[in-house]
Write an enzyme that holds these catalytic residues in place. Structure first.
Site, PDB file in Angstrom:
ATOM      1  N   ASN A  57      19.826   0.436 -50.287  1.00 57.04           N
ATOM      2  CA  ASN A  57      19.771   1.668 -49.500  1.00 57.04           C
ATOM      3  C   ASN A  57      19.432   1.331 -48.052  1.00 57.04           C
ATOM      4  OD1 ASN A  57      16.750   1.680 -49.229  1.00 57.04           O
ATOM      5  ND2 ASN A  57      16.896   1.907 -51.463  1.00 57.04           N
ATOM      6  N   LYS A  86      31.637 -14.309 -59.002  1.00 55.72           N
ATOM      7  CA  LYS A  86      32.103 -13.243 -58.111  1.00 55.72           C
ATOM      8  C   LYS A  86      33.225 -12.463 -58.795  1.00 55.72           C
ATOM      9  CE  LYS A  86      34.365 -12.342 -53.703  1.00 55.72           C
ATOM     10  NZ  LYS A  86      35.026 -12.908 -52.496  1.00 55.72           N
ATOM     11  N   LYS A 114       7.257  16.517 -58.018  1.00 56.80           N
ATOM     12  CA  LYS A 114       7.020  15.079 -58.156  1.00 56.80           C
ATOM     13  C   LYS A 114       5.523  14.778 -58.153  1.00 56.80           C
ATOM     14  CE  LYS A 114       8.600  10.680 -56.128  1.00 56.80           C
ATOM     15  NZ  LYS A 114       9.427  10.080 -55.045  1.00 56.80           N
ATOM     16  N   LYS A 121       4.198  13.018 -61.570  1.00 58.03           N
ATOM     17  CA  LYS A 121       3.810  11.602 -61.482  1.00 58.03           C
ATOM     18  C   LYS A 121       2.291  11.415 -61.449  1.00 58.03           C
ATOM     19  CE  LYS A 121       8.158  10.504 -61.287  1.00 58.03           C
ATOM     20  NZ  LYS A 121       8.844   9.875 -60.160  1.00 58.03           N
TER      21      LYS A 121
END
Length: 409
Positions: A218, A297, A346, A350
């Site tokens: 990311n 690959k 959340k 959590k």
């Protein structure tokens, strides 16, 4: 520019006394003095007579705007009792380069010149940076003297290893001025309100391998996590930084555990969780990884290709399930819609004390920027911060964490 501004604020109104002794490395301290002055620090320099053979006192006087003191009985000195006045003013006194001679004097209470008498009168922190030939440095007598200084609370800066002016190679090289500057920052930049706390921070992205060439990742740069680690360190915490792959210089005085994948990060957090007082999970961890990784690959073919994905271990869920009541756990929530609602869910799911929410679409927030705009969400309240540098955001987060900790204990 923002980093320089932060340095100026941290050293504004601070006084540093630099003690320079007879070593070829003495010329480098002019650069350190300049760095401190640029950070708006009040700098005084004391030289031994031998040091004047390597650099002229005028250089320091020009850089600092203060008379460079060499003679204990200099009548032109601006204070009536020079060694006491400077010692009382100093937030920190750094002896760099520190010769074997001055180290021996300090260890055995000898005060026969301006520098040694000032050191004896100094009630603040004294930092010592040995610089000498490798054989002198390794001499058992010198090492015993360093142990005496450590016993009495002096901070010893380990010398670098490298090619020395005498032609030998080994330990004894004075660290570069930038390193010495970091030691001074660590000592006096911030109030030590996190002293004694163990803080674990996660930062950066993870990389999930597809084959030996490709991976899924990311856009996280790790800047927010590194800012948190740095500010916690400057405020006195014992910091462990679990970092994914980033292009940021390591944070000095912080234990850094480099990781690559989400599984690597999970294992590092799991293995270090029990001993922590605070955990701040700011890393952008991959939620999915390729179900299988090719050893070779993968060659391009005609048509489309699909990659089967599987869930990674939810690190924050694990932490919430295995935490103690005394620990403070802070998570991050990067959203593009329904930020507050999703972040609150959340927080509860959590089992967190605090969650830091931000919207990737807001200007100045998110990945790769030097600023951030966040909302701190606890069970009791939501506090929205304006656009701030990531260092300032880090301080606000740490302030709130300390508030939660005080309520717990």
């Amino acid at each position: 520019m923002e980093q320089e501004t932060k340095k100026k604020k941290m050293l504004q109104g601070k006084t540093v006394v630099l003690g320079v002794t007879g070593s070829i490395a003495a010329y480098k301290i002019a650069n350190l003095a300049s760095m401190l002055v640029k950070a708006h620090c009040n700098v005084h320099v004391i030289m031994t007579e031998n040091a004047t053979n390597f650099i002229n006192p005028i250089a320091f006087e020009t850089l600092t705007g203060h008379k460079c003191i060499v003679d204990t009985f200099d009548r032109n000195f601006e204070f009536h009792v020079g060694h006491v006045s400077l010692a009382q003013q100093a937030d920190v006194l750094m002896v760099a380069p520190a010769s074997a001679n001055i180290i021996g004097k300090m260890a055995h209470g000898i005060a026969d010149d301006m520098l040694s008498t000032t050191i004896m009168a100094c009630s603040g922190k004294v930092l010592v940076s040995p610089a000498m030939n490798v054989h002198m440095y390794e001499n058992p007598i010198l090492q015993e003297n360093l142990q005496i200084l450590k016993k009495h609370g002096y901070g010893i800066i380990e010398p670098a290893v490298g090619y020395l002016a005498c032609g030998d190679t080994g330990a004894g090289k004075m660290p570069e001025p930038e390193v010495l500057f970091q030691y001074i920052l660590k000592e006096i930049a911030c109030e030590k309100d996190l002293q004694g706390l163990k803080v674990l921070v996660t930062a950066g992205p993870t990389r999930e391998a597809i084959d030996p060439v490709r991976y899924i990742t990311n856009h996280s740069t790790g800047k927010m996590g590194y800012a948190l680690a740095k500010r916690a360190m400057l405020r006195g915490a014992d910091v462990t930084l679990v970092s994914g792959p980033v292009s940021i210089a390591p944070v000095p005085f912080v234990k850094t555990i480099p990781v690559v994948s989400a599984q690597d990060m999970f294992e590092a957090v799991r293995d270090n969780l029990k001993e922590q007082d605070v955990l701040i999970k700011s890393a952008a961890v991959a939620d999915y990884r390729p179900a299988s990784v090719s050893d070779e690959k993968m060659k391009k073919k005609d048509g489309d290709m699909s990659i089967a994905l599987e869930r990674t271990t939810d690190i924050l869920q694990y932490v919430g399930e295995h935490r103690t009541d005394e620990q403070v756990i802070c998570g991050f929530s990067m959203e593009t819609q329904n930020m507050l609602e999703n972040s609150r869910k959340k927080l509860k799911k959590k089992n967190l004390d605090l969650i830091i929410a931000n919207n990737l679409k807001e200007k100045g927030a998110g990945f790769g920027t030097d600023t951030n705009r966040v909302t701190m969400i606890s069970e009791k309240e939501e506090i929205q911060l304006g656009l701030l540098s990531k260092d300032m955001v880090a301080d606000e987060i740490l302030n709130y964490i300390m508030k939660i900790r005080r309520e717990k204990i």
